[in-house]
Design a protein around this motif. Structure first.
Motif, PDB file in Angstrom:
ATOM      1  N   GLY A  96     -93.044  20.155  18.106  1.00 57.64           N
ATOM      2  CA  GLY A  96     -92.257  20.828  19.072  1.00 57.64           C
ATOM      3  C   GLY A  96     -90.835  20.612  18.585  1.00 57.64           C
ATOM      4  N   GLY A  97     -89.814  21.197  19.726  1.00 54.30           N
ATOM      5  CA  GLY A  97     -88.539  20.987  19.247  1.00 54.30           C
ATOM      6  C   GLY A  97     -88.209  19.749  19.277  1.00 54.30           C
ATOM      7  N   SER A  98     -88.820  18.818  20.060  1.00 51.41           N
ATOM      8  CA  SER A  98     -88.372  17.433  20.236  1.00 51.41           C
ATOM      9  C   SER A  98     -88.651  16.638  18.541  1.00 51.41           C
ATOM     10  CB  SER A  98     -89.288  16.487  20.827  1.00 51.41           C
ATOM     11  OG  SER A  98     -89.483  17.028  22.273  1.00 51.41           O
ATOM     12  N   ILE A 101     -85.350  17.576  16.823  1.00 56.69           N
ATOM     13  CA  ILE A 101     -84.456  16.729  17.315  1.00 56.69           C
ATOM     14  C   ILE A 101     -84.310  15.344  16.882  1.00 56.69           C
ATOM     15  CG2 ILE A 101     -83.030  15.907  19.281  1.00 56.69           C
ATOM     16  CD1 ILE A 101     -84.353  18.682  20.886  1.00 56.69           C
ATOM     17  N   TYR A 124     -81.067  13.747  25.441  1.00 60.50           N
ATOM     18  CA  TYR A 124     -80.924  13.470  23.990  1.00 60.50           C
ATOM     19  C   TYR A 124     -80.436  12.129  23.935  1.00 60.50           C
ATOM     20  CZ  TYR A 124     -80.235  18.740  23.547  1.00 60.50           C
ATOM     21  OH  TYR A 124     -80.462  19.869  23.797  1.00 60.50           O
ATOM     22  N   ASN A 170     -76.873  22.905  23.279  1.00 59.44           N
ATOM     23  CA  ASN A 170     -77.783  23.616  23.840  1.00 59.44           C
ATOM     24  C   ASN A 170     -77.554  24.726  24.468  1.00 59.44           C
ATOM     25  OD1 ASN A 170     -80.052  22.751  26.681  1.00 59.44           O
ATOM     26  ND2 ASN A 170     -80.528  23.798  24.911  1.00 59.44           N
ATOM     27  N   ASN A 175     -80.070  23.165  29.470  1.00 54.76           N
ATOM     28  CA  ASN A 175     -80.895  22.520  30.273  1.00 54.76           C
ATOM     29  C   ASN A 175     -79.956  21.198  30.614  1.00 54.76           C
ATOM     30  OD1 ASN A 175     -82.675  20.708  31.519  1.00 54.76           O
ATOM     31  ND2 ASN A 175     -84.125  20.646  29.701  1.00 54.76           N
ATOM     32  N   ASP A 206     -79.768  23.623  19.568  1.00 53.14           N
ATOM     33  CA  ASP A 206     -81.099  23.549  20.290  1.00 53.14           C
ATOM     34  C   ASP A 206     -81.070  24.794  21.122  1.00 53.14           C
ATOM     35  OD1 ASP A 206     -83.228  23.132  21.866  1.00 53.14           O
ATOM     36  OD2 ASP A 206     -82.351  21.244  22.660  1.00 53.14           O
ATOM     37  N   ALA A 208     -83.917  25.984  22.218  1.00 55.33           N
ATOM     38  CA  ALA A 208     -85.381  26.038  22.930  1.00 55.33           C
ATOM     39  C   ALA A 208     -85.443  27.059  23.789  1.00 55.33           C
ATOM     40  CB  ALA A 208     -85.639  24.663  23.714  1.00 55.33           C
ATOM     41  N   TYR A 209     -84.613  27.676  24.623  1.00 57.48           N
ATOM     42  CA  TYR A 209     -84.917  28.747  25.707  1.00 57.48           C
ATOM     43  C   TYR A 209     -84.441  30.161  25.149  1.00 57.48           C
ATOM     44  CZ  TYR A 209     -85.869  24.562  28.341  1.00 57.48           C
ATOM     45  OH  TYR A 209     -86.407  23.440  28.804  1.00 57.48           O
ATOM     46  N   SER A 239     -88.007  25.601  19.466  1.00 49.87           N
ATOM     47  CA  SER A 239     -89.434  25.078  20.399  1.00 49.87           C
ATOM     48  C   SER A 239     -90.593  26.109  20.611  1.00 49.87           C
ATOM     49  CB  SER A 239     -88.885  24.746  21.815  1.00 49.87           C
ATOM     50  OG  SER A 239     -90.060  24.322  22.584  1.00 49.87           O
ATOM     51  N   SER A 241     -92.885  25.343  22.222  1.00 50.03           N
ATOM     52  CA  SER A 241     -93.813  25.155  23.343  1.00 50.03           C
ATOM     53  C   SER A 241     -93.253  26.136  24.495  1.00 50.03           C
ATOM     54  CB  SER A 241     -93.038  23.537  23.874  1.00 50.03           C
ATOM     55  OG  SER A 241     -93.184  22.923  22.881  1.00 50.03           O
ATOM     56  N   LYS A 242     -91.608  26.251  24.336  1.00 50.33           N
ATOM     57  CA  LYS A 242     -91.026  27.085  25.439  1.00 50.33           C
ATOM     58  C   LYS A 242     -91.268  28.508  24.928  1.00 50.33           C
ATOM     59  CE  LYS A 242     -89.170  23.332  27.238  1.00 50.33           C
ATOM     60  NZ  LYS A 242     -89.711  22.580  28.292  1.00 50.33           N
ATOM     61  N   ARG A 250     -97.477  21.483  20.719  1.00 50.81           N
ATOM     62  CA  ARG A 250     -96.465  20.942  19.758  1.00 50.81           C
ATOM     63  C   ARG A 250     -96.055  21.721  18.558  1.00 50.81           C
ATOM     64  NH1 ARG A 250     -94.153  19.665  23.007  1.00 50.81           N
ATOM     65  NH2 ARG A 250     -92.822  18.330  21.768  1.00 50.81           N
ATOM     66  N   MET A 251     -95.817  22.942  18.813  1.00 51.36           N
ATOM     67  CA  MET A 251     -95.292  23.818  18.040  1.00 51.36           C
ATOM     68  C   MET A 251     -93.879  23.579  17.852  1.00 51.36           C
ATOM     69  SD  MET A 251     -95.124  28.000  17.676  1.00 51.36           S
ATOM     70  CE  MET A 251     -96.820  28.384  17.686  1.00 51.36           C
ATOM     71  N   TYR A 339     -83.914  26.033  34.823  1.00 51.84           N
ATOM     72  CA  TYR A 339     -83.380  25.154  35.685  1.00 51.84           C
ATOM     73  C   TYR A 339     -82.025  25.432  36.336  1.00 51.84           C
ATOM     74  CZ  TYR A 339     -85.966  22.869  31.981  1.00 51.84           C
ATOM     75  OH  TYR A 339     -86.987  22.442  30.936  1.00 51.84           O
TER      76      TYR A 339
HETATM   77  N1  PLP Z   1     -84.629  21.132  23.941  1.00 52.24           N
HETATM   78  C1  PLP Z   1     -84.543  21.244  25.324  1.00 52.24           C
HETATM   79  C2  PLP Z   1     -83.229  21.651  25.927  1.00 52.24           C
HETATM   80  C3  PLP Z   1     -85.669  21.079  26.238  1.00 52.24           C
HETATM   81  O1  PLP Z   1     -85.476  21.123  27.780  1.00 52.24           O
HETATM   82  C4  PLP Z   1     -86.767  20.677  25.552  1.00 52.24           C
HETATM   83  C5  PLP Z   1     -88.004  20.542  26.568  1.00 52.24           C
HETATM   84  O2  PLP Z   1     -87.852  20.343  27.607  1.00 52.24           O
HETATM   85  C6  PLP Z   1     -86.766  20.615  24.341  1.00 52.24           C
HETATM   86  C7  PLP Z   1     -85.876  20.659  23.615  1.00 52.24           C
HETATM   87  C8  PLP Z   1     -88.179  20.227  23.305  1.00 52.24           C
HETATM   88  O3  PLP Z   1     -89.283  20.787  23.792  1.00 52.24           O
HETATM   89  P1  PLP Z   1     -90.748  20.468  22.926  1.00 52.24           P
HETATM   90  O4  PLP Z   1     -90.558  19.302  22.219  1.00 52.24           O
HETATM   91  O5  PLP Z   1     -91.997  20.816  23.973  1.00 52.24           O
HETATM   92  O6  PLP Z   1     -90.874  21.778  21.918  1.00 52.24           O
END
Ligand code: PLP
Length: 393
Positions: A96-98, A101, A124, A170, A175, A206, A208-209, A239, A241-242, A250-251, A339
Motif C-alpha cells: 500500500g501507500g502506507s 510512507i 502521518y 498530500n 485527505n 503522497d 494517493a488520490y 497507493s 488501494s485507492k 495492499r498494492m 472527503y
Molecule cells: N495517503 C493518504 C492520504 C491516504 O488517505 C491513505 C489511505 O487512506 C494512504 C496514503 C494509504 O493508503 P494505502 O496504504 O491503503 O494504499
C-alpha cells in the motif's frame, strides 16, 4: 482525540447490518450506490485472470521487473520520457501507500528528528510515532487557499534545526479536506524546495488520490518535478488501494526521482533492506495485478470503470457541498475527492453527538471528516442539514 479509523469503520459496518439507517462516513473506501465496496468490476475481473504462479510465490522484495518499470510508467504517464531526460528514477513495491510512507520515514529520518507536515492532515502521526519522530507543522490554509507563507517560513525554521528534512505533501484531493493545490501554488512550492540548497530535502509526495482529481491533466504537476535541484529527492508514494479500489490487497510503491544519482542508488538499496527487515515483500497478487493493468489491452475497461467511479464521487461531493452551502454549514476549502471536513468548534463533542444519532464520522483538527466516497447519494441527500441540526443541539 485520535480514533482508530479502521476499528470505528468496522463497528459502524456491523451496526449498519442490523440497522440500515446507520450512516457510515468513516473510511476512505469507495462504496457504490448499492453499498458494495470497490466499484470497479474490471479490477476484480482482472484479479480473477491471475494464475497460481502469479499469486502464490514470494515476489522480489522490491517487486522486481516488470513491476518497477510498470509502476513508474503508470504514475508518470505521458511525462515519463521528459522526466527521464534529466532525472534518475527508481521504484520499489510496498504494501500500500502506507508501506511507502512508513519506509520513507524509517529510511530518511533518525529517532528524534522532525518531519514537516501541515496542521490539518491525515494520520502521518502514526507512522512518525512508530519511528520515534516528531512533527513540525505549518498552517494549511489562509483566506480559503494554501498558506504558502507559513509553509516557507516554517520550513526555513526547520531547515536551520535539521539538515535532512522530510516534507510531506498530500495532493491532489488532500485527505481530510478535499483541497487540491492550484498550479501556481504547486510551482511556488517547488521554487521553495529549491531554495534550501544547504539541506537534504526529501519531498514525500503522497498522491494517493491522483486518479480522483478534477484537474484536466492529473499528471501535469508531476511533469514539473524536473525543475527540482540535486539537493532534493522526491519520493512519490503511490497507493494501488485507492487507484484500483483494492484496499485489502495492499498494492503500493515508492518512486524516487532526483538529479543526484547517488540518492537514487541509495534509495534502491535502502528500500530493499527496509522491506527485508519489516514487511518482507508486497503481495505477489498486487504486483501482478498492476502488471496486468499496465498492458494496454486490459486498460479500456478499467478506465471506463474509473470514469464512472470518479463521476459518482464528484456527484456526491457536489450534492453535499451544495446543500451545505445553502444552509451555511461551513467546510474547509474543498476541490474534489473522497472527503470533506465540516467545521466544528469542538470536533470531539460534534463527533459524539453525531454518534448518538448513528452518524459515524471522524473527528479531526477543526471539525469532523465525512468520507463522501462511502455514502450513496440517498444517504448524502439531507445529511448536511441533519449534521447542522445535531451539532448545534
Ligand atoms: N495517503 C493518504 C492520504 C491516504 O488517505 C491513505 C489511505 O487512506 C494512504 C496514503 C494509504 O493508503 P494505502 O496504504 O491503503 O494504499
Amino acid at each position: 482525540m485520535i480514533v482508530d479509523i479502521l476499528q470505528l469503520a468496522n463497528e459502524a459496518q456491523r451496526k449498519k447490518e442490523i440497522n440500515p439507517e446507520v450512516i457510515n462516513a468513516t473510511v476512505g473506501m469507495y462504496f457504490n450506490e448499492e453499498g458494495c465496496v470497490g466499484g470497479m468490476p474490471s479490477v476484480f475481473q482482472g484479479f480473477k485472470t491471475l494464475n497460481e504462479n502469479q499469486v502464490l510465490p514470494y515476489p522480489a522484495s522490491d517487486g522486481g521487473e516488470p513491476f518497477k518499470s510498470n509502476v513508474i510508467s503508470w504514475v508518470l504517464g505521458s511525462y515519463e520520457d521528459k522526466l527521464r531526460k534529466s532525472l534518475y528514477i527508481a521504484a520499489s513495491a510496498t504494501p500500500g501507500g502506507s508501506g511507502a510512507i512508513a519506509g520513507t520515514f524509517a529510511i530518511y529520518a533518525n529517532p528524534g528528528d522532525y518531519v514537516f507536515v501541515s496542521d490539518i492532515r491525515w494520520q502521518y502521526d502514526r507512522y512518525a510515532a512508530s519511528k520515534k519522530l516528531k512533527l513540525f507543522e505549518h498552517n494549511t490554509f489562509i483566506d480559503g487557499h494554501f498558506d504558502l507563507d507559513s509553509f516557507e517560513s516554517r520550513l526555513e525554521k526547520l531547515c536551520k534545526i535539521q539538515k535532512q528534512v522530510i516534507i510531506v505533501v498530500n495532493d491532489p484531493c488532500h485527505n481530510p479536506t478535499g483541497y487540491t493545490l492550484s498550479m501556481d501554488e504547486w510551482k511556488e512550492m517547488l521554487i521553495i524546495f529549491n531554495k534550501f540548497k544547504e539541506n537534504d530535502i526529501v519531498f514525500m509526495y503522497d498522491l494517493a488520490y491522483l486518479e480522483f482529481t478534477d484537474e484536466k491533466d492529473a499528471r501535469l504537476k508531476i511533469s514539473y518535478l524536473d525543475v527540482l535541484a540535486p539537493h532534493v529527492l522526491t519520493i512519490i508514494t503511490f497507493s494501488g488501494s485507492k487507484t484500483f479500489g483494492i484496499y485489502g490487497l495492499r498494492m503500493g510503491a515508492a518512486i524516487a526521482l532526483s538529479k543526484d544519482e547517488t540518492k537514487i542508488k541509495n534509495f534502491r538499496n535502502a528500500f530493499i533492506e527496509e522491506a527485508r527487515g519489516s514487511w518482507s515483500a508486497t503481495p505477489k497478487a498486487a504486483i501482478e495485478l498492476l502488471n496486468y493493468f499496465s498492458d494496454k489491452k486490459n486498460q479500456l475497461a478499467f478506465f471506463l470503470d474509473l470514469e464512472n467511479m470518479k463521476a459518482s464521487v464528484q456527484l456526491r461531493s457536489k450534492m453535499f457541498k451544495t446543500q451545505a452551502s445553502e444552509i451555511g454549514l461551513e467546510t474547509h476549502p474543498f476541490k474534489s475527492g473522497f472527503y470533506t471536513i465540516v467545521l466544528a468548534k469542538d470536533p470531539e463533542e460534534a463527533f459524539k453527538k453525531l454518534l448518538d444519532h448513528q452518524i459515524y464520522t471522524i473527528p479531526m483538527a477543526g471539525g469532523i471528516r465525512i468520507a463522501l466516497c462511502s455514502l450513496p447519494l440517498k444517504e448524502i441527500d439531507g445529511l448536511a442539514h441533519r449534521i447542522q441540526k445535531i451539532i448545534n443541539e
